[in-house]
Design an enzyme around this catalytic site. Structure first.
Site, PDB file in Angstrom:
ATOM      1  N   GLU A  39      35.290  73.493 123.474  1.00 14.55           N
ATOM      2  CA  GLU A  39      34.602  72.701 124.505  1.00 14.55           C
ATOM      3  C   GLU A  39      35.624  72.022 125.395  1.00 14.55           C
ATOM      4  O   GLU A  39      36.817  71.962 125.063  1.00 14.55           O
ATOM      5  CB  GLU A  39      33.670  71.659 123.859  1.00 14.55           C
ATOM      6  CG  GLU A  39      32.431  72.301 123.256  1.00 14.55           C
ATOM      7  CD  GLU A  39      31.408  71.311 122.683  1.00 14.55           C
ATOM      8  OE1 GLU A  39      30.276  71.723 122.474  1.00 14.55           O
ATOM      9  OE2 GLU A  39      31.752  70.145 122.451  1.00 14.55           O
ATOM     10  N   HIS A  79      26.826  64.227 131.753  1.00 13.85           N
ATOM     11  CA  HIS A  79      27.121  65.609 131.340  1.00 13.85           C
ATOM     12  C   HIS A  79      27.026  66.484 132.576  1.00 13.85           C
ATOM     13  O   HIS A  79      26.072  66.368 133.353  1.00 13.85           O
ATOM     14  CB  HIS A  79      26.111  66.062 130.283  1.00 13.85           C
ATOM     15  CG  HIS A  79      26.552  67.279 129.525  1.00 13.85           C
ATOM     16  ND1 HIS A  79      26.638  68.516 130.111  1.00 13.85           N
ATOM     17  CD2 HIS A  79      26.952  67.435 128.247  1.00 13.85           C
ATOM     18  CE1 HIS A  79      27.065  69.393 129.200  1.00 13.85           C
ATOM     19  NE2 HIS A  79      27.266  68.757 128.068  1.00 13.85           N
ATOM     20  N   ARG A 121      34.738  66.016 130.917  1.00  9.43           N
ATOM     21  CA  ARG A 121      33.433  65.913 131.575  1.00  9.43           C
ATOM     22  C   ARG A 121      33.412  65.119 132.865  1.00  9.43           C
ATOM     23  O   ARG A 121      32.691  65.456 133.783  1.00  9.43           O
ATOM     24  CB  ARG A 121      32.465  65.222 130.631  1.00  9.43           C
ATOM     25  CG  ARG A 121      31.947  66.154 129.651  1.00  9.43           C
ATOM     26  CD  ARG A 121      30.909  65.564 128.818  1.00  9.43           C
ATOM     27  NE  ARG A 121      30.732  66.559 127.782  1.00  9.43           N
ATOM     28  CZ  ARG A 121      30.113  66.349 126.660  1.00  9.43           C
ATOM     29  NH1 ARG A 121      29.607  65.166 126.400  1.00  9.43           N
ATOM     30  NH2 ARG A 121      29.982  67.311 125.785  1.00  9.43           N
ATOM     31  N   HIS A 144      24.422  61.131 129.968  1.00  8.43           N
ATOM     32  CA  HIS A 144      24.429  61.830 128.682  1.00  8.43           C
ATOM     33  C   HIS A 144      24.816  60.948 127.505  1.00  8.43           C
ATOM     34  O   HIS A 144      24.272  61.095 126.417  1.00  8.43           O
ATOM     35  CB  HIS A 144      25.404  63.001 128.786  1.00  8.43           C
ATOM     36  CG  HIS A 144      25.486  63.855 127.562  1.00  8.43           C
ATOM     37  ND1 HIS A 144      24.398  64.551 127.069  1.00  8.43           N
ATOM     38  CD2 HIS A 144      26.523  64.136 126.732  1.00  8.43           C
ATOM     39  CE1 HIS A 144      24.774  65.221 125.987  1.00  8.43           C
ATOM     40  NE2 HIS A 144      26.049  64.973 125.750  1.00  8.43           N
ATOM     41  N   ARG A 182      34.162  59.886 126.552  1.00 12.78           N
ATOM     42  CA  ARG A 182      34.126  60.524 125.229  1.00 12.78           C
ATOM     43  C   ARG A 182      34.491  62.002 125.315  1.00 12.78           C
ATOM     44  O   ARG A 182      33.977  62.746 126.151  1.00 12.78           O
ATOM     45  CB  ARG A 182      32.715  60.416 124.649  1.00 12.78           C
ATOM     46  CG  ARG A 182      32.543  61.160 123.348  1.00 12.78           C
ATOM     47  CD  ARG A 182      31.164  60.951 122.794  1.00 12.78           C
ATOM     48  NE  ARG A 182      30.162  61.554 123.624  1.00 12.78           N
ATOM     49  CZ  ARG A 182      29.625  62.751 123.414  1.00 12.78           C
ATOM     50  NH1 ARG A 182      30.017  63.485 122.399  1.00 12.78           N
ATOM     51  NH2 ARG A 182      28.684  63.218 124.215  1.00 12.78           N
TER      52      ARG A 182
HETATM   53  P1  FAD Z   1      20.377  58.329 117.497  1.00 11.00           P
HETATM   54  O1  FAD Z   1      20.474  59.647 116.843  1.00 11.00           O
HETATM   55  O2  FAD Z   1      20.071  58.301 118.951  1.00 11.00           O
HETATM   56  O3  FAD Z   1      19.276  57.526 116.703  1.00 11.00           O
HETATM   57  C1  FAD Z   1      18.851  56.262 117.128  1.00 11.00           C
HETATM   58  C2  FAD Z   1      17.852  55.748 116.130  1.00 11.00           C
HETATM   59  O4  FAD Z   1      17.573  54.384 116.405  1.00 11.00           O
HETATM   60  C3  FAD Z   1      16.517  56.473 116.193  1.00 11.00           C
HETATM   61  O5  FAD Z   1      16.041  56.650 114.886  1.00 11.00           O
HETATM   62  C4  FAD Z   1      15.630  55.498 116.936  1.00 11.00           C
HETATM   63  O6  FAD Z   1      14.286  55.616 116.597  1.00 11.00           O
HETATM   64  C5  FAD Z   1      16.180  54.176 116.432  1.00 11.00           C
HETATM   65  N1  FAD Z   1      15.903  53.031 117.285  1.00 11.00           N
HETATM   66  C6  FAD Z   1      16.320  52.788 118.544  1.00 11.00           C
HETATM   67  N2  FAD Z   1      15.829  51.622 118.993  1.00 11.00           N
HETATM   68  C7  FAD Z   1      15.083  51.114 117.992  1.00 11.00           C
HETATM   69  C8  FAD Z   1      14.299  49.955 117.827  1.00 11.00           C
HETATM   70  N3  FAD Z   1      14.161  49.044 118.801  1.00 11.00           N
HETATM   71  N4  FAD Z   1      13.647  49.780 116.654  1.00 11.00           N
HETATM   72  C9  FAD Z   1      13.747  50.671 115.651  1.00 11.00           C
HETATM   73  N5  FAD Z   1      14.480  51.784 115.744  1.00 11.00           N
HETATM   74  C10 FAD Z   1      15.130  52.004 116.896  1.00 11.00           C
HETATM   75  N6  FAD Z   1      27.280  64.589 120.278  1.00 11.00           N
HETATM   76  C11 FAD Z   1      28.118  65.406 119.606  1.00 11.00           C
HETATM   77  O7  FAD Z   1      29.029  64.929 118.926  1.00 11.00           O
HETATM   78  N7  FAD Z   1      27.947  66.746 119.683  1.00 11.00           N
HETATM   79  C12 FAD Z   1      26.967  67.336 120.397  1.00 11.00           C
HETATM   80  O8  FAD Z   1      26.841  68.550 120.431  1.00 11.00           O
HETATM   81  C13 FAD Z   1      26.089  66.498 121.130  1.00 11.00           C
HETATM   82  N8  FAD Z   1      25.096  67.020 121.898  1.00 11.00           N
HETATM   83  C14 FAD Z   1      24.211  66.178 122.501  1.00 11.00           C
HETATM   84  C15 FAD Z   1      23.129  66.729 123.195  1.00 11.00           C
HETATM   85  C16 FAD Z   1      22.176  65.889 123.769  1.00 11.00           C
HETATM   86  C17 FAD Z   1      21.025  66.486 124.519  1.00 11.00           C
HETATM   87  C18 FAD Z   1      22.317  64.488 123.654  1.00 11.00           C
HETATM   88  C19 FAD Z   1      21.318  63.566 124.270  1.00 11.00           C
HETATM   89  C20 FAD Z   1      23.402  63.955 122.973  1.00 11.00           C
HETATM   90  C21 FAD Z   1      24.348  64.786 122.394  1.00 11.00           C
HETATM   91  N9  FAD Z   1      25.423  64.270 121.682  1.00 11.00           N
HETATM   92  C22 FAD Z   1      26.276  65.113 121.022  1.00 11.00           C
HETATM   93  C23 FAD Z   1      25.527  62.839 121.442  1.00 11.00           C
HETATM   94  C24 FAD Z   1      24.994  62.532 120.036  1.00 11.00           C
HETATM   95  O9  FAD Z   1      23.850  63.321 119.799  1.00 11.00           O
HETATM   96  C25 FAD Z   1      24.623  61.071 119.888  1.00 11.00           C
HETATM   97  O10 FAD Z   1      25.643  60.255 120.349  1.00 11.00           O
HETATM   98  C26 FAD Z   1      24.372  60.735 118.421  1.00 11.00           C
HETATM   99  O11 FAD Z   1      23.431  61.624 117.866  1.00 11.00           O
HETATM  100  C27 FAD Z   1      23.883  59.308 118.286  1.00 11.00           C
HETATM  101  O12 FAD Z   1      23.478  59.106 116.957  1.00 11.00           O
HETATM  102  P2  FAD Z   1      23.033  57.676 116.490  1.00 11.00           P
HETATM  103  O13 FAD Z   1      22.766  57.797 115.034  1.00 11.00           O
HETATM  104  O14 FAD Z   1      23.996  56.671 116.963  1.00 11.00           O
HETATM  105  O15 FAD Z   1      21.675  57.418 117.298  1.00 11.00           O
HETATM  106  C1  SIN Z   2      27.207  69.716 124.507  1.00 14.22           C
HETATM  107  O1  SIN Z   2      26.779  70.509 123.675  1.00 14.22           O
HETATM  108  O2  SIN Z   2      27.649  70.007 125.612  1.00 14.22           O
HETATM  109  C2  SIN Z   2      27.161  68.286 124.134  1.00 14.22           C
HETATM  110  C3  SIN Z   2      28.340  67.990 123.322  1.00 14.22           C
HETATM  111  C4  SIN Z   2      28.513  66.519 123.280  1.00 14.22           C
HETATM  112  O3  SIN Z   2      27.817  65.789 123.966  1.00 14.22           O
HETATM  113  O4  SIN Z   2      29.410  66.093 122.554  1.00 14.22           O
END
Ligand code: FAD
Ligand code: SIN
Length: 524
Positions: free
Chosen positions: A110, A234, A281, A342, A377
């Site tokens: 990537e 993104h 990015r 993103h 990032r």
């Molecule tokens: P999240 O997985 O966003 O979870 C948040 C949690 O908090 C959820 O359960 C939600 O319900 C809860 N929550 C929020 N507010 C409240 C509230 N007020 N009360 C109760 N619960 C609440 N990163 C990578 O490293 N690789 C990738 O390939 C990648 N691809 C991505 C693709 C997309 C489309 C997106 C959007 C992001 C991507 N990212 C990727 C980024 C990565 O997915 C996120 O940064 C990561 O999953 C965040 O995880 P988290 O556990 O911090 O939060």
């Molecule tokens: C992607 O698959 O391009 C997302 C990867 C990331 O957000 O880290």
């Protein structure tokens, strides 16, 4: 409900923390909506880790620092990168079916990575990770999973029946989405794992609930936040009139996809950066933004149709199928794409153990500013951050367990002075307004004048939203609007404080980069 530890969020960070704690204590996990509603389930590309024969920790550390424009905390980057292989190993033990090649894992490449480094499950890695974590958490007798809870605010010393100004955090008040009642959930330690604030922008790849709730709750309770101006866009979100937030993974460029100007038919990245489509990015997103503005385009093209159709289908089965359902065959046609918000690089300040400024409060994952990402990032470093800091927070809580006092008596939520709303239109109107001016005034390329315009609007909206919040019973929409506005405020204030262009913060008024990197720290 009372538990030993309250975890807010059921994504990669929250469930990693819960699973790491649960052999020793009882954990209550609260989530807004469903357990799989966060960004984790949506992640496509994968998880970065040094697993390739020619790769080294030093290279992964350097790539992370280069992408982050030197604003990263080196100590954090080293801490996370060196723990990546064991984090992947733990996921394999939980049953995540990473793609393999020979005896090892198949690794994608990537943008910003000098090696093939991305462990993945086809092009739907996040879903596989989320499923495995939920399965393990459901099977653990010491974990209670409670979806459908919108947390409103942290419970601190101010909510103790014997008032205290200590700032000690004892849990959260949460709205039960089914009953409409607000309950106190109390524990000795609280972990915020609430994800990012992407939905503050009109166009975002993030799910609907990414409204910065944890960041806003921690700020209101007295924790500092940092680098909120570093919002990642993104480069390649699908441009489609109905499907607004479908990501086209960076791995498409990693596997040879080209960015083409649909007007000239030419590949344009050679004019912008020698790393071409695999530049970090921020560079690629600004190049696309510049082409769109220069030629008055609605989108640019991402084209991988020069690769064999079987290769494209094998590497990107889910994207291929989704696009086919929209009438786009990526094995034969280019994909129309635009940049979209993103990832939230800034957040609640934490140390290497996930500890925040407030006693008893931890933060992990996208809501935290651990120092890993700096000004931008590096792709696929964020699921990794969730895994490493989810475990680190749990380890610190267990190490300090004896010093954590039992929670005192806490006041119940007070609804005596509010009534049901009769003007929900205000929520919708304000929500739309915030997202639109944030996109137009606080986007990929900024100016001080536009930031000031945004700040002015935020000030006016604060009065309106606080008035509404003070008079009406809370709903999830109102909780999210209040947090969205708070997040917008933190982003704009941070952006106004940074008088340079670094990483994701690019302003026409200060196009140079300062000699010394400096965090933008906001103190409540
Ligand atoms: P999240 O997985 O966003 O979870 C948040 C949690 O908090 C959820 O359960 C939600 O319900 C809860 N929550 C929020 N507010 C409240 C509230 N007020 N009360 C109760 N619960 C609440 N990163 C990578 O490293 N690789 C990738 O390939 C990648 N691809 C991505 C693709 C997309 C489309 C997106 C959007 C992001 C991507 N990212 C990727 C980024 C990565 O997915 C996120 O940064 C990561 O999953 C965040 O995880 P988290 O556990 O911090 O939060
Ligand atoms: C992607 O698959 O391009 C997302 C990867 C990331 O957000 O880290």
């Amino acid at each position: 409900m009372q538990a030993d530890v309250i975890v807010v969020g059921s994504g990669a960070a929250g469930l990693t923390a819960a699973l790491s704690l649960a052999d020793k204590c009882h954990v209550l996990v609260l989530a807004k909506g469903t357990l799989t509603g966060g960004s984790t389930a949506w992640a496509q590309g994968g998880i970065a880790a040094v697993l390739d024969a020619g790769d080294t920790f030093e290279d992964h550390i350097r790539d992370t620092m280069v992408a982050g424009a030197g604003l990263n905390r080196l100590e954090t980057v080293e801490h996370v990168v060196s723990r990546a292989p064991e984090a992947i190993e733990r996921l394999i033990e939980l049953g995540v079916p990473f793609n393999t090649e020979g005896k090892g894992l198949h690794l994608h490449r990537e943008g910003g990575h000098s090696h093939r480094r991305i462990a993945h499950v086809a092009d739907a890695t996040g879903w596989a990770v989320q499923e495995a974590l939920v399965r393990a958490a459901e099977a653990h007798p010491n974990i209670t999973l409670l979806p459908g809870q919108s947390c409103v605010d942290l419970i601190t010393g101010r909510h103790e029946q014997r008032y205290s100004g200590s700032g000690r955090v004892w849990g959260v008040y949460a709205l039960d989405e089914a009953s409409g009642r607000v309950e106190a959930h109390i524990g000795r330690a609280t972990v915020l794992a609430t994800g990012g604030a992407g939905r503050v922008y009109q166009f975002s790849t993030a799910p609907r609930g990414a409204t910065g709730d944890g960041i806003a709750m921690a700020w209101r309770a007295g924790a500092r936040v940092a680098n909120m101006e570093m919002m990642q866009f993104h480069p390649t979100c699908l441009y489609h009139l109905e499907v607004k937030n479908f990501l086209i993974t960076e791995a498409v460029r990693g596997e040879g996809g080209h960015l083409i100007n649909p007007r000239t038919g030419e590949r344009f990245m050679p004019q912008y950066d020698e790393r071409l489509e695999l530049a970090p990015r921020d560079v690629v997103a600004r190049a696309i933004d510049s082409e769109i503005k220069k030629y008055g385009l609605d989108f640019v093209h991402l084209d991988i149709s020069h690769k064999p159709a079987s290769f494209v289908r094998e590497h990107f089965p889910n994207i291929h199928e989704k696009l086919l359902s929209l009438g786009i065959d990526m094995t034969r046609q280019p994909i129309p794409v635009v940049p979209a918000q993103h990832y939230t690089c800034g957040g609640i300040i934490t140390d290497l153990d996930g500890r925040t400024d407030l006693p008893g409060l931890y933060a992990a994952g996208e809501c935290a500013e651990s120092g890993l990402h700096g000004a931008n990032r590096l792709a696929s470093n964020s699921l990794l951050e969730c895994l490493v800091f989810g475990s680190a927070a749990a380890a610190d809580i267990l190490a300090r367990w004896e010093s954590f006092e039992a929670p005192p008596a806490i006041n119940a939520w007070d609804e005596s002075r509010v009534s049901d709303s009769d003007e929900e239109v205000i929520i919708k109107q304000n929500w739309t307004e915030i997202r639109r001016f944030m996109w137009n005034y606080v986007g990929i390329v900024r100016t001080t004048k536009r930031l000031e315009r945004a700040a002015h609007r935020i000030k006016m909206l604060f009065d309106e939203v606080e008035d509404y919040y003070g008079h009406f019973r809370v709903t999830t929409d109102l909780i999210e609007l209040r947090n969205l506005l708070q997040s917008a405020d933190l982003i704009v204030r941070s952006a106004l404080k940074r008088h340079e262009s670094r990483g994701l913060h690019y302003t026409l008024d200060y196009p140079e980069i300062d000699a010394e990197p400096r965090d933008t720290v906001l103190v409540p």
